[in-house]
Design an enzyme around this catalytic site. Structure first.
Site, PDB file in Angstrom:
ATOM      1  N   HIS A 221       0.861  -1.001   0.137  1.00  0.00           N
ATOM      2  CA  HIS A 221       0.130  -0.108   0.055  1.00  0.00           C
ATOM      3  C   HIS A 221       0.865   1.099   0.021  1.00  0.00           C
ATOM      4  CE1 HIS A 221      -3.269  -2.424   1.927  1.00  0.00           C
ATOM      5  NE2 HIS A 221      -3.496  -2.710   0.714  1.00  0.00           N
ATOM      6  N   HIS A 222       2.032   1.106  -0.446  1.00  0.00           N
ATOM      7  CA  HIS A 222       3.066   2.398  -0.263  1.00  0.00           C
ATOM      8  C   HIS A 222       2.489   3.241  -1.185  1.00  0.00           C
ATOM      9  CE1 HIS A 222       5.023   0.718  -3.549  1.00  0.00           C
ATOM     10  NE2 HIS A 222       5.618   1.718  -4.066  1.00  0.00           N
ATOM     11  N   ARG A 223       1.664   2.802  -2.418  1.00  0.00           N
ATOM     12  CA  ARG A 223       1.087   3.763  -3.169  1.00  0.00           C
ATOM     13  C   ARG A 223      -0.263   3.091  -3.450  1.00  0.00           C
ATOM     14  NH1 ARG A 223       3.501   8.387  -6.121  1.00  0.00           N
ATOM     15  NH2 ARG A 223       5.913   7.713  -6.262  1.00  0.00           N
TER      16      ARG A 223
ATOM     17  N   LYS B  93      -2.477  -2.272  -8.003  1.00  0.00           N
ATOM     18  CA  LYS B  93      -2.788  -2.545  -9.506  1.00  0.00           C
ATOM     19  C   LYS B  93      -2.123  -4.176  -9.783  1.00  0.00           C
ATOM     20  CE  LYS B  93      -4.155  -1.031 -13.414  1.00  0.00           C
ATOM     21  NZ  LYS B  93      -4.855  -2.334 -13.477  1.00  0.00           N
TER      22      LYS B  93
ATOM     23  N   LYS C 206       7.639  -4.182  -9.892  1.00  0.00           N
ATOM     24  CA  LYS C 206       7.372  -3.839 -11.364  1.00  0.00           C
ATOM     25  C   LYS C 206       6.927  -2.359 -11.564  1.00  0.00           C
ATOM     26  CE  LYS C 206       5.244  -7.327 -13.750  1.00  0.00           C
ATOM     27  NZ  LYS C 206       4.050  -8.011 -14.444  1.00  0.00           N
TER      28      LYS C 206
ATOM     29  N   LYS D 101      -2.962  -8.679  -6.947  1.00  0.00           N
ATOM     30  CA  LYS D 101      -3.014  -9.790  -8.015  1.00  0.00           C
ATOM     31  C   LYS D 101      -4.381 -10.371  -7.530  1.00  0.00           C
ATOM     32  CE  LYS D 101      -0.635 -11.179 -11.209  1.00  0.00           C
ATOM     33  NZ  LYS D 101      -0.169 -10.264 -12.583  1.00  0.00           N
TER      34      LYS D 101
ATOM     35  N   SER E 166      -1.753   0.236 -18.851  1.00  0.00           N
ATOM     36  CA  SER E 166      -2.973   0.288 -17.874  1.00  0.00           C
ATOM     37  C   SER E 166      -2.912   1.529 -17.283  1.00  0.00           C
ATOM     38  CB  SER E 166      -2.909  -0.906 -16.613  1.00  0.00           C
ATOM     39  OG  SER E 166      -3.347  -2.055 -17.149  1.00  0.00           O
TER      40      SER E 166
HETATM   41  N1  GLU Z   1      -1.536  -8.750 -15.623  1.00  0.00           N
HETATM   42  C1  GLU Z   1      -0.584  -7.875 -16.079  1.00  0.00           C
HETATM   43  C2  GLU Z   1       0.626  -7.914 -15.377  1.00  0.00           C
HETATM   44  O1  GLU Z   1       0.905  -8.995 -14.744  1.00  0.00           O
HETATM   45  C3  GLU Z   1      -1.097  -6.606 -16.115  1.00  0.00           C
HETATM   46  C4  GLU Z   1      -1.521  -5.989 -14.800  1.00  0.00           C
HETATM   47  C5  GLU Z   1      -2.070  -4.604 -15.023  1.00  0.00           C
HETATM   48  O2  GLU Z   1      -2.074  -3.861 -16.176  1.00  0.00           O
HETATM   49  O3  GLU Z   1      -2.629  -4.005 -14.055  1.00  0.00           O
HETATM   50  O4  GLU Z   1       1.546  -7.225 -15.493  1.00  0.00           O
END
Ligand code: GLU
Length: 488
Positions: free
Chosen positions: A71-73, A77, A101, A113, A369
């Site tokens: 949750h640092h940001r 996602k 990433k 995820k 994204s």
């Molecule tokens: N599932 C993709 C990944 O592992 C996309 C994640 C996203 O766009 O939020 O990078």
């Protein structure tokens, strides 16, 4: 997304692998142990069971997850995965990868995820819709989905259709949220998606590999100078990632010598014509039997083919201790998440194989994204406010240049006169549309990140690109925590 292969033995614990990579890199940083513990741990894992009414009326209980690694940001996602092999550990590991990433490519999100433990091929579209909507409402009631909190995207086994169901469900639950389109990315264009998102991960892989291969001093040691052109490439998985990566490699003059999918692989040292292979697969339902190529009924045999660049673009744990010694490629480009296990990596590194790590190589998807999320929050597409204005500016500029060009030397050689020439002026560059803007920003992101990781590796004498990427990510996340006031 095409399902390229069944996962390798689940004996490989993905979470431990990711944590192992983290700890190895953390040892090269100077951060406090407590801070490192915070950056490493998975903040939240939500495990749900819910019923699905099947088309035949029976009820089946499904298991699902959403992990919010950091949750640092905010928002966090990361993709939503439908797979019968899904475990809590896998979801946590993939969420952790998303954290690192995003930090690396400068996308201001924490990592998440999610997934449902099902085989999507065993369900009808109506069942998939019911379970996706139910999953969304389960998350909603735990405040685990919202544009500002947690934003899913497509992953293995899901795509634009599932994202549309998610957005529609969220909108019915939270109709006053004017930003509802930003509660998921990777949506269809008609529902707030962005052009370029579909090809983003595969193209990003290509941009990252191209940048890496362009560093002649590194390539000399591998005997692979001269850029991408002519390089022999093997791609495992022709889904959303591998398929677009394959197109980009072929477009840049690389030679696709091996392609693998779930049903088998094909090999042709002289090169495979991608579009013909895809048409053959469309027609026959299999890669096998493509004229002029050798069939490899076991798709994992493709990993061992003689080539310059191996691109595993399917699932995790494909290159393992049991096949690492037989990998012939001097470069492995990790298009999938965690396709190379730590044990395999040790074997490969001893042989001088260069591994371009998933940590940034497959970050193209989340990068675009981010652009999609911004577009949704802005409620306007990129370029809409400036396109006509830019065209007008170009036109006036061109007219001014033409005027000076026509005046030529006839104005007494004033400084701003152009020599009159016979050759016509070049045409004005086309004005970028939204896709041009998105893909050029993606290219820039991937090139810059690749260089940063490489430069950090050299500057700090780090053992490999993965460690350098992780060190960079840890540093960036640590900086954010510095301002959060939790470590007084
Ligand atoms: N599932 C993709 C990944 O592992 C996309 C994640 C996203 O766009 O939020 O990078």
């Amino acid at each position: 997304m095409t399902i390229a292969s069944t996962p390798g033995p689940s004996a490989c614990n993905l979470f431990e692998n990711v944590i192992g990579f983290f700890d190895r890199a953390a040892a090269h940083t100077r951060h406090d142990k407590g801070l490192l513990d915070q950056i490493r741990c998975c903040n939240v894992v939500h495990r749900i069971h819910f019923p699905l009414r099947m088309d035949d009326g029976q009820v089946r209980v499904l298991e699902a997850y959403r992990a919010q690694h950091s949750h640092h940001r905010l928002p966090v996602k990361g993709g939503l995965r439908f797979s019968p092999h899904l475990t809590q550990q896998t979801v946590m590991a993939l969420a952790a990868l998303m954290t690192f990433k995003c930090a690396l490519v400068g996308v201001p999100f924490g990592g998440g995820k999610g997934g449902v433990r099902i085989d999507p091929r065993a369900h009808s579209p109506a069942e998939l819709e019911r379970l996706t909507r139910r999953y969304t409402s389960e998350l909603f009631h735990k405040r685990m989905i919202a544009p500002s909190l947690d934003v899913p995207a497509p992953d293995y086994g899901t795509g634009e259709r599932e994202m549309a169901w998610i957005v529609d469900t969220y909108r019915t639950l939270q109709p006053e949220d004017i930003n509802h389109l930003a509660c998921a990315t990777g949506k269809p264009l008609a529902l707030g998606g962005i052009p370029g998102r579909r090809e983003a991960t595969g193209l990003g892989v290509f941009f990252g590999v191209r940048e890496c291969v362009s560093i002649e001093s590194d390539m000399r040691g591998l005997g692979l100078e001269g850029g991408i052109e002519g390089k022999r490439v093997v791609i495992q998985g022709l889904g959303n990632v591998g398929g677009y990566a394959a197109r980009a490699f072929a477009g840049a003059g690389a030679k696709l010598v091996g392609l693998a999918e779930i049903e088998g692989a094909i090999h042709a040292p002289g090169g495979l014509e991608l579009e013909e292979v895809l048409a053959h697969r469309q027609r026959t339902g299999t890669l096998l039997g493509f004229a002029g190529a050798t069939d490899l009924p076991d798709p994992s045999a493709a990993l061992e083919l003689d080539c310059d660049i191996l691109v595993p673009a399917a699932l995790q744990n494909q290159v393992r201790a049991d096949n690492a010694a037989r990998i012939a490629a001097p470069i492995i480009a990790e298009a999938a998440n965690s396709p190379v296990t730590p044990e395999a990596e040790a074997v490969l590194q001893q042989r001088g194989v260069l591994i371009i790590p998933d940590l940034y190589l497959n970050a193209g998807g989340v990068t675009v994204s981010y652009f999609e999320w911004l577009k949704n929050l802005n409620h306007v597409s990129f370029g809409r406010m400036t396109r006509r204005y830019q065209r007008n500016i170009y036109r006036s500029l061109l007219e001014a240049v033409e005027h000076l060009h026509a005046a030529g030397g006839g104005d007494g050689g004033q400084r701003n006169a152009l020599p009159a020439g016979d050759s016509p002026l070049p045409p004005a560059p086309p004005i970028a549309d939204e896709k041009d803007l998105v893909l050029s920003a993606l290219e820039e992101t991937m090139s810059i990140t690749s260089r940063q990781v490489h430069d950090r590796m050299k500057a700090d004498h780090l053992p490999d690109l993965r460690t350098a990427a992780m060190v960079l990510a840890i540093d960036k996340i640590a900086q954010t925590y510095d301002y959060m006031g939790i470590f007084p």
